[in-house]
Design an enzyme around this catalytic site. Structure first.
Site, PDB file in Angstrom:
ATOM      1  N   GLY A   2       0.822  -1.205   0.000  1.00 40.61           N
ATOM      2  CA  GLY A   2       0.000   0.000   0.000  1.00 40.61           C
ATOM      3  C   GLY A   2       0.852   1.250   0.000  1.00 40.61           C
ATOM      4  CB  SER A   3      -0.089   4.721   0.674  1.00 38.44           C
ATOM      5  OG  SER A   3      -0.635   4.570   1.965  1.00 38.44           O
TER       6      SER A   3
ATOM      7  N   GLY B 263       2.319   2.501   5.357  1.00 38.37           N
ATOM      8  CA  GLY B 263       3.456   1.628   5.698  1.00 38.37           C
ATOM      9  C   GLY B 263       4.239   2.177   6.884  1.00 38.37           C
TER      10      GLY B 263
ATOM     11  CB  CYS C   2       3.383   0.471  -6.853  1.00 35.33           C
ATOM     12  SG  CYS C   2       3.696  -1.230  -7.278  1.00 35.33           S
TER      13      CYS C   2
ATOM     14  CD  GLU D  43       6.790  -5.865  -0.717  1.00 37.02           C
ATOM     15  OE1 GLU D  43       7.540  -5.238  -1.481  1.00 37.02           O
ATOM     16  OE2 GLU D  43       7.182  -6.758   0.058  1.00 37.02           O
TER      17      GLU D  43
HETATM   18  N1  LIG Z   1       5.264  -1.781  -3.897  1.00 34.53           N
HETATM   19  C1  LIG Z   1       4.209  -2.500  -4.244  1.00 34.53           C
HETATM   20  O1  LIG Z   1       4.304  -3.709  -4.458  1.00 34.53           O
HETATM   21  C2  LIG Z   1       2.871  -1.869  -4.422  1.00 34.53           C
HETATM   22  C3  LIG Z   1       2.554  -0.655  -3.815  1.00 34.53           C
HETATM   23  N2  LIG Z   1       1.306  -0.123  -3.976  1.00 34.53           N
HETATM   24  C4  LIG Z   1       1.045   1.191  -3.392  1.00 34.53           C
HETATM   25  O2  LIG Z   1      -0.216   1.162  -2.745  1.00 34.53           O
HETATM   26  C5  LIG Z   1      -0.867   2.417  -2.820  1.00 34.53           C
HETATM   27  C6  LIG Z   1      -2.267   2.243  -3.359  1.00 34.53           C
HETATM   28  O3  LIG Z   1      -2.979   1.309  -2.589  1.00 34.53           O
HETATM   29  P1  LIG Z   1      -4.008   1.720  -1.430  1.00 34.53           P
HETATM   30  O4  LIG Z   1      -4.935   0.581  -1.274  1.00 34.53           O
HETATM   31  O5  LIG Z   1      -4.555   3.073  -1.714  1.00 34.53           O
HETATM   32  O6  LIG Z   1      -3.045   1.818  -0.168  1.00 34.53           O
HETATM   33  P2  LIG Z   1      -3.384   2.167   1.358  1.00 34.53           P
HETATM   34  O7  LIG Z   1      -2.082   2.382   2.021  1.00 34.53           O
HETATM   35  O8  LIG Z   1      -4.400   3.225   1.457  1.00 34.53           O
HETATM   36  O9  LIG Z   1      -4.095   0.830   1.943  1.00 34.53           O
HETATM   37  C7  LIG Z   1      -3.473  -0.437   1.887  1.00 34.53           C
HETATM   38  C8  LIG Z   1      -4.044  -1.333   2.991  1.00 34.53           C
HETATM   39  O10 LIG Z   1      -3.684  -0.808   4.263  1.00 34.53           O
HETATM   40  C9  LIG Z   1      -4.849  -0.720   5.105  1.00 34.53           C
HETATM   41  N3  LIG Z   1      -4.662   0.364   6.065  1.00 34.53           N
HETATM   42  C10 LIG Z   1      -5.109   1.648   5.961  1.00 34.53           C
HETATM   43  N4  LIG Z   1      -4.696   2.353   7.054  1.00 34.53           N
HETATM   44  C11 LIG Z   1      -4.003   1.502   7.839  1.00 34.53           C
HETATM   45  C12 LIG Z   1      -3.308   1.630   9.080  1.00 34.53           C
HETATM   46  N5  LIG Z   1      -3.258   2.778   9.735  1.00 34.53           N
HETATM   47  N6  LIG Z   1      -2.683   0.555   9.568  1.00 34.53           N
HETATM   48  C13 LIG Z   1      -2.696  -0.614   8.911  1.00 34.53           C
HETATM   49  N7  LIG Z   1      -3.317  -0.803   7.718  1.00 34.53           N
HETATM   50  C14 LIG Z   1      -3.981   0.242   7.197  1.00 34.53           C
HETATM   51  C15 LIG Z   1      -5.967  -0.495   4.112  1.00 34.53           C
HETATM   52  O11 LIG Z   1      -7.200  -0.805   4.706  1.00 34.53           O
HETATM   53  C16 LIG Z   1      -5.562  -1.420   2.984  1.00 34.53           C
HETATM   54  O12 LIG Z   1      -5.922  -2.740   3.269  1.00 34.53           O
HETATM   55  C17 LIG Z   1       0.014   3.260  -3.727  1.00 34.53           C
HETATM   56  O13 LIG Z   1       0.835   4.068  -2.940  1.00 34.53           O
HETATM   57  C18 LIG Z   1       0.854   2.220  -4.458  1.00 34.53           C
HETATM   58  O14 LIG Z   1       2.070   2.717  -4.939  1.00 34.53           O
HETATM   59  C19 LIG Z   1       0.336  -0.763  -4.674  1.00 34.53           C
HETATM   60  C20 LIG Z   1       0.594  -1.960  -5.278  1.00 34.53           C
HETATM   61  C21 LIG Z   1       1.904  -2.575  -5.254  1.00 34.53           C
HETATM   62  O1  LIG Z   2       4.566 -10.357  -7.753  1.00 32.41           O
HETATM   63  C1  LIG Z   2       4.614 -10.376  -8.985  1.00 32.41           C
HETATM   64  O2  LIG Z   2       4.115 -11.311  -9.636  1.00 32.41           O
HETATM   65  C2  LIG Z   2       5.291  -9.253  -9.699  1.00 32.41           C
HETATM   66  C3  LIG Z   2       4.820  -7.930  -9.235  1.00 32.41           C
HETATM   67  C4  LIG Z   2       3.708  -7.384 -10.082  1.00 32.41           C
HETATM   68  O3  LIG Z   2       2.851  -8.086 -10.542  1.00 32.41           O
HETATM   69  N1  LIG Z   2       3.721  -6.089 -10.286  1.00 32.41           N
HETATM   70  C5  LIG Z   2       2.742  -5.428 -11.089  1.00 32.41           C
HETATM   71  C6  LIG Z   2       1.741  -4.737 -10.266  1.00 32.41           C
HETATM   72  C7  LIG Z   2       2.227  -4.000  -9.044  1.00 32.41           C
HETATM   73  C8  LIG Z   2       1.698  -2.586  -9.019  1.00 32.41           C
HETATM   74  O4  LIG Z   2       2.258  -1.804  -9.790  1.00 32.41           O
HETATM   75  O5  LIG Z   2       0.768  -2.272  -8.306  1.00 32.41           O
HETATM   76  C9  LIG Z   2       3.449  -4.504 -12.060  1.00 32.41           C
HETATM   77  O6  LIG Z   2       4.667  -4.478 -12.041  1.00 32.41           O
HETATM   78  O7  LIG Z   2       2.809  -3.879 -12.875  1.00 32.41           O
END
Ligand SMILES: NC(=O)C1=CN([C@@H]2O[C@H](COP(=O)(O)OP(=O)(O)OC[C@H]3O[C@@H](n4cnc5c(N)ncnc54)[C@H](O)[C@@H]3O)[C@@H](O)[C@H]2O)C=CC1
Ligand SMILES: O=C(O)CCC(=O)N[C@@H](CCC(=O)O)C(=O)O
Length: 499
Positions: free
Chosen positions: A231-232, A236, A288, A254
């Protein structure tokens, strides 16, 4: 031919110890980002239920960990078969919950199915028992599960990304408490019901619904052994703070990025345009890995590329998830997410950005925003992730300046280089700080056969993808002999200790 087999209706919001329960916390309603219709209506867990889910997973832990690995692999394979037979239902659900175009939701399900084989291979390779003969002993390295893993999912890949943690966690012998994003609650029951149908015993997977309060209650429980978060950055960091003083809890973060795509040489120009669009605007910019900054080395050819890219962007088809012909960009996850992207655009323009293509909200759908390109070369940009279809352009004079610009971020998730020589790419991958670094390939669409994670403020050195196996078990080192052998000689001072 349809692949759809609809799973039975879930009994209720939560699954705890094999029983479906109504949430006893506040209501949780989800509206479709496409048309505002209600696509989930239920209740969140309360604190007691969040704790009960962890306790249930704790009770199931020993027996699940003691099962032969082959049993766990068989259940995971069965899960993959069921996911395949239910692929259309899952794709419909993803599309309905988060607004992903139908074709793209189908690709998410396909990737989730592929995760099964990849995770099994990864576990066998990265968590294999090792044996070495030492003098009179065997040195054996084994892996054992941590216990209860809490998986907190993001909205943008509500099936695939939690799956990339749940599958390796279960394979390694952990039990799981899954809380999907509150923006995609309907995925939760479908997913855990599929695990139940695959033969997972009661308590091995549990489901919670809700947002921050439910997550923090589950994190707080002393039996939570690991928190696997996608998530964000903001959230995190909040989880990291919450776990301060509990270093024994494994935390895999992540998080987001402010990813650079550097263009050294945009030839052939059509390929460069397609690569830039797929990097910046796939999933309407809600990945992300999406490129947020397009850093272009100034040259006559590259000027033509940017001109043609700016002409191509307004021709990207945007529309509702099941429109015909299908859109490339669907709605963002909510009208609020669209507001944020448009507000970021206003901020960039106030800071001196020059619009090449303005992002605009659709007149009929409040969540739908067309892609934008803003030239920030002469403006001061903030180092923030804008999670939507907005790309910032920056002209630089040469490759040195491009590398400096690429690294002008506290994040470090993905980066890409277009064109350039082998020496350029060698320098790029050595000097640019990111966990995913591509050459002549879009920044999005990472391979599950590689590690997937970021450096800097994008992660905490616990990459997922193929390396998710690593944070799902602890190594145990044993020096072993099946016989107790008297010492060949005694150490100084021990001569009188023998009878
Ligand atoms: N590095 C990676 O693999 C990835 C990162 N992301 C990142 O995720 C973000 C988008 O996803 P969102 O769902 O909007 O993220 P988010 O951070 O708003 O929520 C993610 C999860 O955390 C939970 N959450 C919210 N507040 C919390 C707290 N205080 N403590 C514990 N858990 C809490 C939410 O309910 C949700 O299940 C973007 O910043 C994106 O870059 C998304 C996909 C892949
Ligand atoms: O775990 C894997 O199989 C590779 C990671 C992956 O699928 N990444 C995607 C989505 C992640 C995101 O950007 O939210 C990607 O690289 O597009």
């Amino acid at each position: 031919m349809s692949h759809t087999t609809r799973p039975e209706e879930p009994l209720s919001d939560l699954l705890i110890d094999g029983t479906w329960l109504a949430g006893e916390g506040p209501p949780l309603t989800r509206q479709s980002p496409a048309d505002g219709s209600i696509v989930w209506n239920g209740h969140q867990a309360n604190t007691d239920q969040a704790h009960a889910a962890i306790v249930s997973a704790t009770h199931a832990s020993l027996a699940w960990a003691a099962r032969p690995a082959a049993d766990r692999v068989a259940i995971v394979r069965r899960f993959g078969e069921l996911l395949t037979s239910r692929r259309d239902a899952f794709a419909d659900c993803i599309s309905q919950q988060v607004g992903k175009p139908a074709w793209e939701a189908a690709t998410e399900v396909a990737t989730s199915i592929a995760k099964v084989d990849v995770s099994i291979t990864a576990m066998l390779q990265r968590s294999a028992t090792t044996r070495q003969e030492l003098a009179g002993f065997e040195a054996v390295g084994r892996y054992r599960p941590l216990g209860v893993m809490l998986v907190l999912g993001p909205f943008n890949f509500p099936l695939h990304l939690p799956g990339g943690q749940i599958i390796p966690a279960l394979l390694a012998g952990n039990t799981v408490v899954f809380k999907p994003s509150e923006l995609a609650p309907a995925i939760g029951p479908m997913l855990v019901q599929t695990w139940q149908a695959a033969g997972l015993p009661a308590g091995v997977i549990n489901l919670l619904q809700g947002g921050a309060d439910v997550a923090t209650a589950a994190i707080d429980h002393p039996q939570t052994a690991g928190v696997l978060f996608t998530g964000s950055r903001r959230v995190g960091v909040a989880i990291h703070r919450q776990l301060a003083g509990r270093p024994e809890v494994l935390l895999a973060l992540e998080m987001g990025g402010n990813n650079p795509l550097v263009v050294a040489d945009a030839r052939p120009v059509d390929a460069a345009i397609d690569l830039a669009i797929q990097s910046a605007f796939l999933s309407s910019g809600q990945r992300c890995t999406c490129a947020r900054r397009l850093i272009v080395i100034d040259s006559p050819e590259n000027r033509k590329f940017v001109e043609r890219l700016a002409a191509a962007i307004p021709r990207i088809r945007c529309g509702l998830p099941d429109a015909d012909p299908p859109p490339f960009c669907g709605p963002l996850v909510s009208p609020a997410a669209a507001d944020k992207v448009l507000a970021t655009q206003e901020t960039l323009l106030r800071k001196g950005g020059i619009p090449q293509v303005r992002a605009r909200r659709d007149t009929a759908c409040q969540s739908l925003v067309s892609p934008g390109l803003i030239d920030m070369t002469a403006a001061a940009a903030d180092d923030e992730e804008c999670f939507g279809p907005l790309l910032q352009l920056q002209w630089v004079d040469d490759f040195d300046a491009a590398i400096l610009a690429a690294n002008a971020t506290r994040f470090g998730l993905a980066a890409g280089l277009v064109g350039g020589s082998t020496e350029d790419f060698t320098r790029f991958r050595r000097e640019v700080r990111a966990g995913v670094i591509n050459w002549n390939r879009q920044t999005t669409g990472a391979s599950g056969r590689l590690a997937f994670g970021g450096t800097g403020e994008s992660g905490n050195h616990r990459p997922a993808g193929y390396f998710a196996a690593d944070f799902c078990s602890d190594p145990v080192a044993s020096l072993e002999s099946d016989r107790l052998v008297p010492p060949a000689s005694l150490l100084p001072g021990l001569e009188d200790t023998q009878p």
